[in-house]
Scaffold this motif. Sequence first.
Motif, PDB file in Angstrom:
ATOM      1  N   UNK A 214      59.038  49.899  39.797  1.00  0.00           N
ATOM      2  CA  UNK A 214      58.837  48.657  38.993  1.00  0.00           C
ATOM      3  C   UNK A 214      58.362  47.522  39.897  1.00  0.00           C
ATOM      4  N   UNK A 215      59.127  47.310  40.944  1.00  0.00           N
ATOM      5  CA  UNK A 215      58.877  46.362  42.050  1.00  0.00           C
ATOM      6  C   UNK A 215      57.570  46.415  42.706  1.00  0.00           C
ATOM      7  N   UNK A 216      57.229  47.883  43.261  1.00  0.00           N
ATOM      8  CA  UNK A 216      55.795  47.949  43.716  1.00  0.00           C
ATOM      9  C   UNK A 216      54.934  47.919  42.510  1.00  0.00           C
ATOM     10  N   UNK A 217      55.087  48.452  41.463  1.00  0.00           N
ATOM     11  CA  UNK A 217      54.336  48.158  40.370  1.00  0.00           C
ATOM     12  C   UNK A 217      53.713  46.746  40.107  1.00  0.00           C
ATOM     13  N   UNK A 218      54.638  45.783  40.126  1.00  0.00           N
ATOM     14  CA  UNK A 218      54.552  44.529  39.697  1.00  0.00           C
ATOM     15  C   UNK A 218      53.789  43.791  40.991  1.00  0.00           C
ATOM     16  N   UNK A 219      54.204  44.054  42.232  1.00  0.00           N
ATOM     17  CA  UNK A 219      53.457  43.487  43.301  1.00  0.00           C
ATOM     18  C   UNK A 219      52.129  43.954  43.514  1.00  0.00           C
ATOM     19  N   UNK A 220      51.712  45.063  43.034  1.00  0.00           N
ATOM     20  CA  UNK A 220      50.484  45.846  43.188  1.00  0.00           C
ATOM     21  C   UNK A 220      49.475  44.940  42.027  1.00  0.00           C
ATOM     22  N   UNK A 221      50.223  44.731  40.828  1.00  0.00           N
ATOM     23  CA  UNK A 221      49.249  44.103  39.975  1.00  0.00           C
ATOM     24  C   UNK A 221      49.013  42.754  40.258  1.00  0.00           C
ATOM     25  N   UNK A 222      49.962  41.928  40.839  1.00  0.00           N
ATOM     26  CA  UNK A 222      49.879  40.496  41.297  1.00  0.00           C
ATOM     27  C   UNK A 222      48.672  40.458  42.340  1.00  0.00           C
ATOM     28  N   UNK A 223      48.725  41.472  43.397  1.00  0.00           N
ATOM     29  CA  UNK A 223      47.791  41.575  44.435  1.00  0.00           C
ATOM     30  C   UNK A 223      46.491  41.859  43.599  1.00  0.00           C
ATOM     31  N   UNK A 224      46.179  42.782  42.774  1.00  0.00           N
ATOM     32  CA  UNK A 224      44.919  42.908  42.207  1.00  0.00           C
ATOM     33  C   UNK A 224      44.379  41.858  41.267  1.00  0.00           C
ATOM     34  N   UNK A 225      45.322  41.221  40.770  1.00  0.00           N
ATOM     35  CA  UNK A 225      44.734  39.904  39.991  1.00  0.00           C
ATOM     36  C   UNK A 225      44.328  38.887  40.868  1.00  0.00           C
ATOM     37  N   UNK A 226      44.997  38.773  42.234  1.00  0.00           N
ATOM     38  CA  UNK A 226      44.685  37.662  42.905  1.00  0.00           C
ATOM     39  C   UNK A 226      43.296  37.792  43.488  1.00  0.00           C
ATOM     40  N   UNK A 227      42.769  39.214  43.601  1.00  0.00           N
ATOM     41  CA  UNK A 227      41.441  39.340  44.170  1.00  0.00           C
ATOM     42  C   UNK A 227      40.692  40.090  43.158  1.00  0.00           C
ATOM     43  N   UNK A 228      40.772  39.480  42.078  1.00  0.00           N
ATOM     44  CA  UNK A 228      40.161  40.145  40.778  1.00  0.00           C
ATOM     45  C   UNK A 228      38.552  39.933  41.006  1.00  0.00           C
ATOM     46  N   UNK A 229      38.051  38.937  41.894  1.00  0.00           N
ATOM     47  CA  UNK A 229      36.685  38.588  41.792  1.00  0.00           C
ATOM     48  C   UNK A 229      36.056  40.011  42.700  1.00  0.00           C
ATOM     49  N   UNK A 230      36.547  40.904  43.280  1.00  0.00           N
ATOM     50  CA  UNK A 230      35.906  42.011  43.882  1.00  0.00           C
ATOM     51  C   UNK A 230      35.579  42.900  43.060  1.00  0.00           C
ATOM     52  N   UNK A 231      36.282  43.112  41.716  1.00  0.00           N
ATOM     53  CA  UNK A 231      35.532  44.165  40.853  1.00  0.00           C
ATOM     54  C   UNK A 231      34.743  43.827  39.968  1.00  0.00           C
ATOM     55  N   UNK A 232      33.978  44.639  39.763  1.00  0.00           N
ATOM     56  CA  UNK A 232      32.680  44.423  38.712  1.00  0.00           C
ATOM     57  C   UNK A 232      32.499  45.416  37.800  1.00  0.00           C
ATOM     58  N   UNK A 233      32.209  45.072  36.469  1.00  0.00           N
ATOM     59  CA  UNK A 233      31.991  46.083  35.548  1.00  0.00           C
ATOM     60  C   UNK A 233      30.813  46.136  35.090  1.00  0.00           C
ATOM     61  N   UNK A 234      29.703  45.166  35.268  1.00  0.00           N
ATOM     62  CA  UNK A 234      28.375  44.946  35.006  1.00  0.00           C
ATOM     63  C   UNK A 234      27.652  44.288  36.015  1.00  0.00           C
ATOM     64  N   UNK A 235      26.230  44.509  35.991  1.00  0.00           N
ATOM     65  CA  UNK A 235      25.289  43.929  37.217  1.00  0.00           C
ATOM     66  C   UNK A 235      25.571  42.478  37.547  1.00  0.00           C
TER      67      UNK A 235
END
Length: 363
Positions: A214-235
């Motif tokens: 659970x601790x690693x999972x929450x830390x990973x979610x927080x990290x991915x949300x912090x850098x959410x701008x690097x993910x793209x779903x459309x052009x």
Amino acid sequence: MDEEITFGPRDSVPLASGNHETIVIDVVTNNYRVKKVYVDQRSAVDIMFYRVFKELGLEDGQLTPVRTPLVGFTGPPINPEGMITLRVTVRQVPKCRTIPVNFVVVNQQSPYNVFLGRPALNALRAIPSTLHLSVKIPTSDGIAEVHGDPNVARACYLAMLRGQEKVVAQTTSLELYIPVEEARQLGTQDEIEEFSLREDRPDRVLHIGALLPSEEKEGLKALLREYSQVFAWTVEDMPGIPTDLAVHNLNVDPHFKSVKQKKRSFAPERNEVIKKEVGKLLESRIILEVYYPTWLTNPVLVKKEDQTWRICVDFTDLNKACPKDCFSLPRIDRLLDSTVGFDILPPSLLKKELTATGPCRSG
């Protein structure tokens, strides 16, 4: 490794034992699964035939010279091509053994690919049983049993009886080998869960392992949300990188003549797809329109599994004109070395990668 090896009433005896078949098994060497491996307790050396040696992708320069000829019960002595040491794996994980084997390479015709003689069997501490058509070997996880294939053994024996012209027609029977750990992909056996990357866009979800602590999972979610701008779903989510930050230039050999393909005609359905996709790229400023191109290639449409079209570009001619870089990805070694001992990529390295990378498509 010191467990006692026995054959008893609980071990099954195949019907082929009554025909006195030989023990023919499979082994793994040089990233190939080699079939038609004859377990030969009479042989004082381990033998590999030259055609198998070449199909394993090995070169003559790797051979160590051997001066002593091989002598059998019949026929003249055979002068080997040389000797090579290869690591041989018997059976699969978890119950498997890997040992180095000194193969004597001979340029002779045989329906078999490899002879495992007494040196390899002794190194494996193997106990063969012709009655049970199997070999038992000790491993760190217990006794492993390798069963011979009586059908293959019978086919090889018949090929020898028919003469050398039939032996030549025998196939080598090599298969590329992929270890079980490498073949297992995330999602086939591991449980995964979805989580929304942005609260205002609940449709944009990522997948992470559900069995993470659970601790690693929450830390990973927080990290991915912090850098959410690097993910793209459309052009539209990929506006490009400012030229003052990074510029990519093609290192084209000036001696190559530019290639301009003739314009192809596409069906109306494909034309609409091309026009739509190119319009998206122009709107997001990923590409720019030019009027006098020195290189020109037609788009290529490929059907995806969901029956929609994917637009691709053929860079074959352009790649030929660009010299290859032998060290194109210099950071890969450092990244791999930094992951040693970790179950997941260290957060510090993951942050660096998310900061350095551009927008990536979500999968």
